[in-house]
Design a protein around this motif. Sequence first.
Motif, short mmCIF file in Angstrom:
data_model
loop_
_atom_site.label_atom_id
_atom_site.label_comp_id
_atom_site.label_asym_id
_atom_site.label_seq_id
_atom_site.Cartn_x
_atom_site.Cartn_y
_atom_site.Cartn_z
N PHE A 106 43.71 32.59 28.71
CA PHE A 106 43.25 32.58 27.33
C PHE A 106 43.27 33.98 26.73
N GLY A 107 44.44 34.48 26.42
CA GLY A 107 44.57 35.74 25.70
C GLY A 107 43.65 36.83 26.20
N GLN A 108 42.78 37.31 25.36
CA GLN A 108 41.92 38.44 25.71
C GLN A 108 40.61 38.00 26.34
N ARG A 109 40.48 36.74 26.72
CA ARG A 109 39.28 36.26 27.42
C ARG A 109 39.63 36.10 28.90
N THR A 110 39.20 37.04 29.69
CA THR A 110 39.60 37.05 31.08
C THR A 110 38.83 36.04 31.92
N THR A 111 39.49 35.53 32.96
CA THR A 111 38.84 34.68 33.94
C THR A 111 38.47 35.49 35.19
N LEU A 112 38.78 36.78 35.17
CA LEU A 112 38.50 37.65 36.30
C LEU A 112 37.06 38.16 36.24
N TRP A 113 36.53 38.56 37.40
CA TRP A 113 35.15 39.08 37.47
C TRP A 113 35.17 40.55 37.09
N TRP A 114 34.45 40.86 36.01
CA TRP A 114 34.55 42.13 35.31
C TRP A 114 34.26 43.34 36.20
N ASP A 115 33.23 43.27 37.03
CA ASP A 115 32.80 44.45 37.81
C ASP A 115 33.35 44.48 39.22
N LEU A 116 34.12 43.46 39.60
CA LEU A 116 34.68 43.41 40.95
C LEU A 116 36.12 43.89 40.97
N PRO A 117 36.58 44.40 42.11
CA PRO A 117 38.02 44.71 42.24
C PRO A 117 38.85 43.45 42.02
N LEU A 118 40.06 43.65 41.54
CA LEU A 118 40.93 42.53 41.23
C LEU A 118 41.10 41.58 42.42
N ASP A 154 42.61 47.00 44.26
CA ASP A 154 41.30 47.57 44.58
C ASP A 154 40.60 48.17 43.36
N VAL A 155 41.19 47.99 42.19
CA VAL A 155 40.62 48.55 40.95
C VAL A 155 39.69 47.53 40.29
N PRO A 156 38.45 47.93 39.91
CA PRO A 156 37.58 46.99 39.18
C PRO A 156 38.26 46.51 37.90
N VAL A 157 38.08 45.26 37.59
CA VAL A 157 38.75 44.66 36.43
C VAL A 157 38.44 45.41 35.15
N ARG A 158 37.19 45.89 35.01
CA ARG A 158 36.80 46.58 33.78
C ARG A 158 37.59 47.87 33.56
N GLN A 159 38.21 48.40 34.62
CA GLN A 159 38.98 49.64 34.49
C GLN A 159 40.46 49.40 34.22
N LEU A 160 40.87 48.14 34.19
CA LEU A 160 42.27 47.83 33.94
C LEU A 160 42.58 47.90 32.45
N SER A 161 43.79 48.29 32.13
CA SER A 161 44.23 48.23 30.73
C SER A 161 44.43 46.76 30.36
N LEU A 162 44.59 46.49 29.07
CA LEU A 162 44.80 45.12 28.62
C LEU A 162 46.05 44.53 29.27
N GLY A 163 47.12 45.29 29.31
CA GLY A 163 48.35 44.80 29.91
C GLY A 163 48.21 44.52 31.39
N GLN A 164 47.52 45.40 32.11
CA GLN A 164 47.29 45.20 33.54
C GLN A 164 46.44 43.96 33.77
N ARG A 165 45.40 43.80 32.95
CA ARG A 165 44.53 42.65 33.13
C ARG A 165 45.24 41.34 32.81
N MET A 166 46.13 41.37 31.80
CA MET A 166 46.88 40.16 31.49
C MET A 166 47.72 39.73 32.68
N ARG A 167 48.37 40.69 33.34
CA ARG A 167 49.16 40.35 34.52
C ARG A 167 48.26 39.82 35.63
N GLY A 168 47.07 40.42 35.75
CA GLY A 168 46.12 39.94 36.74
C GLY A 168 45.64 38.53 36.46
#
Length: 330
Positions: A106-118, A154-168
């Motif tokens: 869902f676009g900019q609404r992530t399903t990943l856990w914000w404070d945990l590593p990917l 190993d990077v926390p999700v909150r530290q990912l760029s938008l593009g990185q998080r989208m791929r994640g």
Amino acid sequence: MTSEVTREMTAEVIRLDGVEKVFEVRRKNGRRLRRERAQVRAVDGITFSVPRGEMVGYIGPNGAGKSTTIKMLTGILTPSGGRVRVAGLDPSRERTRLARRIGVVFGQRTTLWWDLPLYDSYRLAHRMYRIPDDRFRANLDRCVELLDLGELLDVPVRQLSLGQRMRGDIAAALLHDPEVLYLDEPTIGLDVVSKAKVRTFLRELNAERGTTVLLTTHDLTDIEQLCKRVMVIDHGRLVYDGALAGLHEAGGSERTLVVDLEREHAPIELDHARVVRVEGPRQWLAFPATASAAPLVARIAERYPLVDLSVREPDIESVIARMYADRGLH
């Protein structure tokens, strides 16, 4: 199992019949202090089906009803009227069963856990969907390689760029081998190289596993490179269902060729294209969206002192606006 359900599960993976969604809202009355109730028809009698293994673009302006449709297809919202079936299931009544058979980004609404590593988000998906260990490792390895996620695990999700998080997020949606994948702006925030990787990944996923994909995007290049069929929704109604070329024909839309010359030059003269803007050595040429840019590029390179050029696609809103104007729709 009835013959109707069997047919749905083998021929059509998505089916909507006369689907409506009406929201009740409160609006201010200009002459009164109190708010009055009003109904907003977000989706208005939509009917379409998607065969198993098809990749379909589902596009329209902001507020057209795209997200509402996707939410009904996933079971998040219940239709106000009509009938919805996905993989033979009623999404709103069988949401838990359906969740194991669909993937959603869902676009900019992530399903990943914000404070945990990917990687920890992927391990949680492993347990939540009860994915067999060997299948989880194979799917994760493939996603990591093709989506270039190796250095991000190993990077926390909150530290990912938008593009990185989208791929994640795309990887997370595919770990459990869904039959249907809903993608909302999957290339948002990605650079050109990353966009190409995501598109290649999705094409291979569709070809190898027959995953059905419903793609919503404002990037017509995504549609051109991934989908043979496009559906347009506006004001809650389906206004077009067919090939992208047909949509351009319906709206008479144009692409833009941006040409950088070595020096200022008189407006470029070419058949089937017209100069719409000139700023110093840069010129903008409009040409029909259904035409290939290659012949124009070849003629410009042959006749003019060319330095660089690029092609810009028409945006979704302009295509639909022109289609409406030509057809007299409101």
